[in-house]
Design a protein around this motif. Structure first.
Motif, PDB file in Angstrom:
ATOM      1  N   ASP A  33       0.833  -1.210   0.000  1.00  0.00           N
ATOM      2  CA  ASP A  33       0.000   0.000   0.000  1.00  0.00           C
ATOM      3  C   ASP A  33       0.861   1.250   0.000  1.00  0.00           C
ATOM      4  OD1 ASP A  33      -2.380  -1.518   0.149  1.00  0.00           O
ATOM      5  OD2 ASP A  33      -2.234  -1.592   2.332  1.00  0.00           O
ATOM      6  N   ARG A  36       2.415   2.209  -3.325  1.00  0.00           N
ATOM      7  CA  ARG A  36       1.533   2.844  -4.316  1.00  0.00           C
ATOM      8  C   ARG A  36       1.574   4.367  -4.236  1.00  0.00           C
ATOM      9  NH1 ARG A  36      -2.629  -1.317  -2.560  1.00  0.00           N
ATOM     10  NH2 ARG A  36      -2.238  -3.013  -4.006  1.00  0.00           N
ATOM     11  N   TYR A  37       1.951   4.882  -3.074  1.00  0.00           N
ATOM     12  CA  TYR A  37       1.949   6.333  -2.864  1.00  0.00           C
ATOM     13  C   TYR A  37       3.353   6.916  -2.722  1.00  0.00           C
ATOM     14  CZ  TYR A  37      -2.990   5.559  -2.079  1.00  0.00           C
ATOM     15  OH  TYR A  37      -4.309   5.210  -2.251  1.00  0.00           O
ATOM     16  N   ASP A  44       1.369  15.084  -0.214  1.00  0.00           N
ATOM     17  CA  ASP A  44       0.474  14.772  -1.320  1.00  0.00           C
ATOM     18  C   ASP A  44       0.007  13.325  -1.252  1.00  0.00           C
ATOM     19  OD1 ASP A  44       0.902  17.360  -2.190  1.00  0.00           O
ATOM     20  OD2 ASP A  44       2.312  16.787  -3.767  1.00  0.00           O
ATOM     21  N   ALA A  48      -3.759  12.033  -1.069  1.00  0.00           N
ATOM     22  CA  ALA A  48      -4.237  11.092  -2.087  1.00  0.00           C
ATOM     23  C   ALA A  48      -4.816   9.844  -1.440  1.00  0.00           C
ATOM     24  CB  ALA A  48      -3.105  10.727  -3.045  1.00  0.00           C
ATOM     25  N   PHE A  49      -4.130   9.316  -0.430  1.00  0.00           N
ATOM     26  CA  PHE A  49      -4.639   8.148   0.282  1.00  0.00           C
ATOM     27  C   PHE A  49      -5.989   8.467   0.920  1.00  0.00           C
ATOM     28  CE2 PHE A  49      -5.186   5.568   4.082  1.00  0.00           C
ATOM     29  CZ  PHE A  49      -5.058   4.288   3.555  1.00  0.00           C
ATOM     30  N   HIS A  51      -8.139  10.674   0.038  1.00  0.00           N
ATOM     31  CA  HIS A  51      -9.145  10.814  -1.023  1.00  0.00           C
ATOM     32  C   HIS A  51      -9.558   9.448  -1.545  1.00  0.00           C
ATOM     33  CE1 HIS A  51     -10.533  11.444  -5.194  1.00  0.00           C
ATOM     34  NE2 HIS A  51     -11.146  12.488  -4.644  1.00  0.00           N
ATOM     35  N   ASP A  52      -8.579   8.584  -1.817  1.00  0.00           N
ATOM     36  CA  ASP A  52      -8.872   7.261  -2.367  1.00  0.00           C
ATOM     37  C   ASP A  52      -9.746   6.428  -1.439  1.00  0.00           C
ATOM     38  OD1 ASP A  52      -7.323   7.946  -4.537  1.00  0.00           O
ATOM     39  OD2 ASP A  52      -5.608   6.690  -3.970  1.00  0.00           O
ATOM     40  N   TYR A  53      -9.541   6.578  -0.135  1.00  0.00           N
ATOM     41  CA  TYR A  53     -10.285   5.783   0.830  1.00  0.00           C
ATOM     42  C   TYR A  53     -11.355   6.585   1.571  1.00  0.00           C
ATOM     43  CZ  TYR A  53      -7.116   2.066  -0.265  1.00  0.00           C
ATOM     44  OH  TYR A  53      -6.423   1.101  -0.935  1.00  0.00           O
ATOM     45  N   GLU A  54     -11.653   7.770   1.041  1.00  0.00           N
ATOM     46  CA  GLU A  54     -12.720   8.626   1.563  1.00  0.00           C
ATOM     47  C   GLU A  54     -12.624   8.846   3.070  1.00  0.00           C
ATOM     48  OE1 GLU A  54     -16.372   6.911   0.114  1.00  0.00           O
ATOM     49  OE2 GLU A  54     -15.873   7.405  -1.956  1.00  0.00           O
TER      50      GLU A  54
END
Length: 68
Positions: A33, A36-37, A44, A48-49, A51-54
């Motif tokens: 995981d 990926r970032y 950032d 992003a994490f 945002h991706d996982y709300e």
């Protein structure tokens, strides 16, 4: 598998804590995981994490106050 830089990981955890009040361990992130970032700057990557996982931002319900 990419090895995660310890300085980046510390900065990522600091950003995660400030934005979402959790670190990567609390979020259940493993090396895959994180990888990926890891090509993004830590701040950032945390956003992003989230945002991706709300994830709900800490300041959503308690806005940051300006210091006097």
């Amino acid at each position: 598998m990419n090895r995660i830089d310890s300085e980046w990981l510390q900065a990522f955890d600091d950003a995660m804590l400030s934005f979402f009040a959790i670190d990567h361990a609390d979020a259940g992130m493993d090396q895959t995981d994180l990888g990926r970032y890891s090509d993004l700057p830590a701040r950032d990557a945390a956003l992003a994490f989230g945002h991706d996982y709300e994830l709900c931002r800490v300041d959503t319900f308690w806005p940051l106050q300006d210091s006097p």
